[in-house]
Design a protein around this motif. Structure first.
Motif, PDB file in Angstrom:
ATOM      1  N   ASP A  85       0.726  -1.302  -0.068  1.00  0.00           N
ATOM      2  CA  ASP A  85       0.122   0.174  -0.025  1.00  0.00           C
ATOM      3  C   ASP A  85       0.719   0.997   0.083  1.00  0.00           C
ATOM      4  O   ASP A  85       0.571   2.083  -0.691  1.00  0.00           O
ATOM      5  CB  ASP A  85      -0.937  -0.028   1.066  1.00  0.00           C
ATOM      6  N   ALA A  86       1.981   1.420   0.802  1.00  0.00           N
ATOM      7  CA  ALA A  86       2.939   2.280   0.853  1.00  0.00           C
ATOM      8  C   ALA A  86       3.744   2.618  -0.550  1.00  0.00           C
ATOM      9  O   ALA A  86       3.686   3.810  -0.876  1.00  0.00           O
ATOM     10  CB  ALA A  86       3.813   2.164   1.776  1.00  0.00           C
ATOM     11  N   ALA A  87       3.922   1.494  -0.936  1.00  0.00           N
ATOM     12  CA  ALA A  87       4.579   1.570  -2.546  1.00  0.00           C
ATOM     13  C   ALA A  87       3.809   2.105  -3.556  1.00  0.00           C
ATOM     14  O   ALA A  87       4.272   3.015  -4.300  1.00  0.00           O
ATOM     15  CB  ALA A  87       5.208   0.154  -2.768  1.00  0.00           C
ATOM     16  N   ALA A  88       2.426   1.663  -3.521  1.00  0.00           N
ATOM     17  CA  ALA A  88       1.655   2.172  -4.503  1.00  0.00           C
ATOM     18  C   ALA A  88       1.190   3.821  -4.320  1.00  0.00           C
ATOM     19  O   ALA A  88       1.137   4.478  -5.220  1.00  0.00           O
ATOM     20  CB  ALA A  88       0.122   1.319  -4.311  1.00  0.00           C
ATOM     21  N   ALA A  89       1.186   4.053  -2.810  1.00  0.00           N
ATOM     22  CA  ALA A  89       1.044   5.557  -2.790  1.00  0.00           C
ATOM     23  C   ALA A  89       2.166   6.211  -3.203  1.00  0.00           C
ATOM     24  O   ALA A  89       2.047   7.409  -3.437  1.00  0.00           O
ATOM     25  CB  ALA A  89       0.705   5.663  -1.100  1.00  0.00           C
ATOM     26  N   GLU A  90       3.362   5.768  -3.230  1.00  0.00           N
ATOM     27  CA  GLU A  90       4.514   6.627  -3.772  1.00  0.00           C
ATOM     28  C   GLU A  90       4.713   6.477  -5.085  1.00  0.00           C
ATOM     29  O   GLU A  90       5.223   7.493  -5.853  1.00  0.00           O
ATOM     30  CB  GLU A  90       5.593   6.059  -2.638  1.00  0.00           C
ATOM     31  N   ARG A  91       4.422   5.392  -5.866  1.00  0.00           N
ATOM     32  CA  ARG A  91       5.027   5.101  -7.144  1.00  0.00           C
ATOM     33  C   ARG A  91       3.608   5.009  -7.823  1.00  0.00           C
ATOM     34  O   ARG A  91       3.997   4.510  -9.294  1.00  0.00           O
ATOM     35  CB  ARG A  91       6.110   4.085  -7.194  1.00  0.00           C
ATOM     36  N   GLY A  92       2.633   4.796  -7.338  1.00  0.00           N
ATOM     37  CA  GLY A  92       1.304   4.454  -8.417  1.00  0.00           C
ATOM     38  C   GLY A  92       0.880   3.267  -8.355  1.00  0.00           C
ATOM     39  O   GLY A  92       1.493   2.438  -7.585  1.00  0.00           O
ATOM     40  N   PRO A  93      -0.357   2.819  -8.791  1.00  0.00           N
ATOM     41  CA  PRO A  93      -0.795   1.531  -8.785  1.00  0.00           C
ATOM     42  C   PRO A  93       0.236   0.327  -9.340  1.00  0.00           C
ATOM     43  O   PRO A  93       0.845   0.802 -10.174  1.00  0.00           O
ATOM     44  CB  PRO A  93      -1.958   1.358  -9.537  1.00  0.00           C
ATOM     45  N   ILE A  94       0.071  -0.705  -8.550  1.00  0.00           N
ATOM     46  CA  ILE A  94       1.104  -1.770  -9.017  1.00  0.00           C
ATOM     47  C   ILE A  94       0.489  -2.538 -10.272  1.00  0.00           C
ATOM     48  O   ILE A  94      -0.518  -3.168 -10.011  1.00  0.00           O
ATOM     49  CB  ILE A  94       1.316  -2.734  -7.774  1.00  0.00           C
ATOM     50  N   ALA A  95       1.073  -2.545 -11.273  1.00  0.00           N
ATOM     51  CA  ALA A  95       0.805  -3.125 -12.374  1.00  0.00           C
ATOM     52  C   ALA A  95       1.499  -4.367 -12.861  1.00  0.00           C
ATOM     53  O   ALA A  95       0.934  -5.331 -13.445  1.00  0.00           O
ATOM     54  CB  ALA A  95       0.947  -2.372 -13.850  1.00  0.00           C
ATOM     55  N   ILE A  96       2.548  -4.907 -12.306  1.00  0.00           N
ATOM     56  CA  ILE A  96       3.457  -5.947 -12.366  1.00  0.00           C
ATOM     57  C   ILE A  96       3.923  -6.416 -10.881  1.00  0.00           C
ATOM     58  O   ILE A  96       4.244  -5.780 -10.168  1.00  0.00           O
ATOM     59  CB  ILE A  96       4.667  -5.681 -13.161  1.00  0.00           C
ATOM     60  N   LEU A  97       3.686  -7.759 -10.793  1.00  0.00           N
ATOM     61  CA  LEU A  97       4.097  -8.542  -9.513  1.00  0.00           C
ATOM     62  C   LEU A  97       4.750  -9.557  -9.918  1.00  0.00           C
ATOM     63  O   LEU A  97       4.458 -10.564 -10.787  1.00  0.00           O
ATOM     64  CB  LEU A  97       2.939  -8.850  -8.873  1.00  0.00           C
ATOM     65  N   VAL A  98       6.269  -9.742  -9.578  1.00  0.00           N
ATOM     66  CA  VAL A  98       6.788 -10.842  -9.745  1.00  0.00           C
ATOM     67  C   VAL A  98       7.210 -11.364  -8.371  1.00  0.00           C
ATOM     68  O   VAL A  98       7.860 -11.038  -7.382  1.00  0.00           O
ATOM     69  CB  VAL A  98       8.309 -10.600 -10.570  1.00  0.00           C
ATOM     70  N   ASN A  99       6.473 -12.552  -8.118  1.00  0.00           N
ATOM     71  CA  ASN A  99       6.855 -13.293  -6.888  1.00  0.00           C
ATOM     72  C   ASN A  99       8.027 -14.184  -6.887  1.00  0.00           C
ATOM     73  O   ASN A  99       7.881 -15.367  -7.321  1.00  0.00           O
ATOM     74  CB  ASN A  99       5.517 -14.324  -6.521  1.00  0.00           C
TER      75      ASN A  99
END
Length: 270
Positions: A85-99
């Motif tokens: 949530d903090a990362a999205a607030a700083e850099r925008g919505p998360i479009a790519i996730l690499v697990n």
């Protein structure tokens, strides 16, 4: 040259420009290589791991700007949601996730105690569940997303002395296929890459086991592992990173629900 041509050139050189990508386990090895590749393709990165120092070292290698780190344990559901949530607030919505975060331990099945069993499943399977739950709603709202799970050839075949690891990676492949069917019409792709023995610090455990059981040198043990690959070599982190980068491209929409071996022909799916 007009503005449209300029934009086309920029998109050609940075097809993931404007996309926020999260890579877990990004402090070294495959995760670091994936982060470098996604940044090269234009994405803005958040690097996730348990220790800040390796993440910061990877971050310094990334092309472009605006990248950052998030210190979190992927097995902690609440911590993952808070960090994402903090990362999205700083850099925008998360479009790519690499697990990518994972761990490998080996033992004969009779000596695989509940602690090892639970650790392998928690890190390698529950971790991706936690991270995917943290991003999926945002991807659904945007009608676009890329989820790539770093599994293993151990998710496609059996290997002796790693029952817990194989079970977890088989579970990750099943998770990939099930989620892919759920989101198939939502603009989101879900895939897995399945590396064979890869030249990273994680391989040292396998090398140590061979040395302990056979008395071979570390170099000979690595050579033995390389021979399981028909190409006669260890997979390199960049081999995996380039495959992940391809799966994240805007034009990879039709590649969905797949578990792609990156193993020089060791495992062939068909």
């Amino acid at each position: 040259m007009n503005a449209t041509s300029d934009n086309n050139r920029e998109n050609a050189g940075a097809p993931l420009a404007g996309r926020h990508a999260v890579v877990t386990g990004a402090g070294s090895g495959i995760g670091a290589a994936i982060a470098v590749e996604l940044a090269r393709l234009g994405a803005t990165l958040t690097l996730v791991g348990r220790r800040a120092t390796p993440l910061e070292a990877t971050c310094e290698r990334l092309a472009g700007g605006g990248h950052g780190i998030a210190v979190a344990d992927v097995t902690d559901h609440a911590a993952v949601h808070e960090a994402f949530d903090a990362a999205a607030a700083e850099r925008g919505p998360i479009a790519i996730l690499v697990n990518n975060a994972g761990a490998a331990k080996s033992a004969p099945f009779g000596k695989t105690d509940p602690e090892m069993w639970n650790e392998m499943l928690t890190v390698n399977l529950t971790g991706p569940y936690n991270c995917t739950q943290a991003v999926l709603a945002g991807m659904q709202a945007a009608h676009w997303g890329r989820i790539v799970n770093v599994a293993s050839t151990a998710g496609l075949a059996g290997y002796a002395y790693v029952a817990a690891y194989c079970a977890a990676k088989h579970g990750l492949v099943g998770f990939t296929r099930a989620l892919a069917l759920e989101v198939a019409k939502q603009g989101i792709t879900v895939n897995a890459v399945c590396p064979g023995y890869t030249d990273t610090p994680l391989i040292e455990g396998a090398v140590g086991n061979i040395v302990a059981k056979t008395g071979r040198s570390s170099d000979d043990a690595k050579a033995a592992l390389a021979m399981t690959n028909p190409q006669g070599r260890l997979v390199q982190p960049d081999d995996v990173a380039r495959t992940v980068g391809w799966l994240c491209l805007p034009g990879s929409d039709a590649i969905h629900g797949q578990s792609i071996p990156v193993a020089g022909g060791e495992v062939m799916c068909g």
